[in-house]
Design an enzyme around this catalytic site. Structure first.
Site, PDB file in Angstrom:
ATOM      1  CB  CYS A   1      -0.989  -0.005   1.158  1.00 24.12           C
ATOM      2  SG  CYS A   1      -0.239  -0.002   2.808  1.00 24.12           S
TER       3      CYS A   1
ATOM      4  CG  HIS B   1      -4.369  -0.178   4.044  1.00 20.34           C
ATOM      5  ND1 HIS B   1      -3.703  -0.914   3.087  1.00 20.34           N
ATOM      6  CD2 HIS B   1      -5.444   0.359   3.414  1.00 20.34           C
ATOM      7  CE1 HIS B   1      -4.370  -0.847   1.932  1.00 20.34           C
ATOM      8  NE2 HIS B   1      -5.421  -0.066   2.109  1.00 20.34           N
TER       9      HIS B   1
ATOM     10  CG  HIS C   1      -7.853   0.290  -0.834  1.00 20.15           C
ATOM     11  ND1 HIS C   1      -7.599   0.684   0.461  1.00 20.15           N
ATOM     12  CD2 HIS C   1      -9.071   0.808  -1.160  1.00 20.15           C
ATOM     13  CE1 HIS C   1      -8.616   1.412   0.892  1.00 20.15           C
ATOM     14  NE2 HIS C   1      -9.513   1.497  -0.067  1.00 20.15           N
TER      15      HIS C   1
END
Length: 154
Positions: free
Chosen positions: A61, A112, A124
């Site tokens: 990420c 994240h 994502h």
């Protein structure tokens, strides 16, 4: 080529290519950056997730975020935790394309990050064995883990 290198060095030294937050960029420049970042993030859809990855062969990420921002000349730190410490926190309802969305899967620290695309969507790099995806920000799965949104371009 020398001219481009000299220009790049001058911009870097002036702070235009440094970590976001208080950048002094004009509104027009920020809007162009936002558009380019969104296009670059969308261009990575379907690429593989790879832990520690930071190039089109595979992204995690924060590697994805660092890569797409770098394509626009914006240098960001490598980890999602470090990325969450720059720029300014904003309300999710005020997020604009190119802002960053931060999450915690452990219920503790940030672990994240995603790129907000606008219209309630984000890009994502979700997990091992998966690919880069677009997902609704308001999806229950993501909202349960959401921590904050940040503008790293202004």
């Amino acid at each position: 080529m020398r001219t481009l290198l000299a220009l790049g060095l001058a911009l870097l030294l002036s702070g235009c290519l440094s970590f976001g937050g208080g950048s002094g960029r004009s509104r027009e420049e920020v809007e162009r950056l936002r558009q380019t970042i969104v296009v670059d993030a969308l261009g990575q859809i379907g690429r593989p997730y790879r832990y520690g990855g930071n190039n089109p062969d595979g992204f995690d990420c924060s590697g994805l975020v660092q890569y797409v921002f770098a394509q626009s000349g914006v240098k960001l730190p490598r980890s999602s935790r470090e990325q969450s410490e720059i720029g300014k926190e904003i309300d999710l309802d005020d997020a604009e394309p190119g802002d960053l969305l931060f999450y915690s899967f452990t219920g503790g620290r940030i672990d994240h990050v995603a790129v907000y695309l606008g219209d309630g969507q984000a890009v994502h790099a979700p997990a091992s064995g998966r690919q880069i995806i677009v997902a609704p920000v308001a999806q229950k799965y993501w909202m349960q883990k959401f921590v904050e949104a940040r503008d790293v371009l202004n």
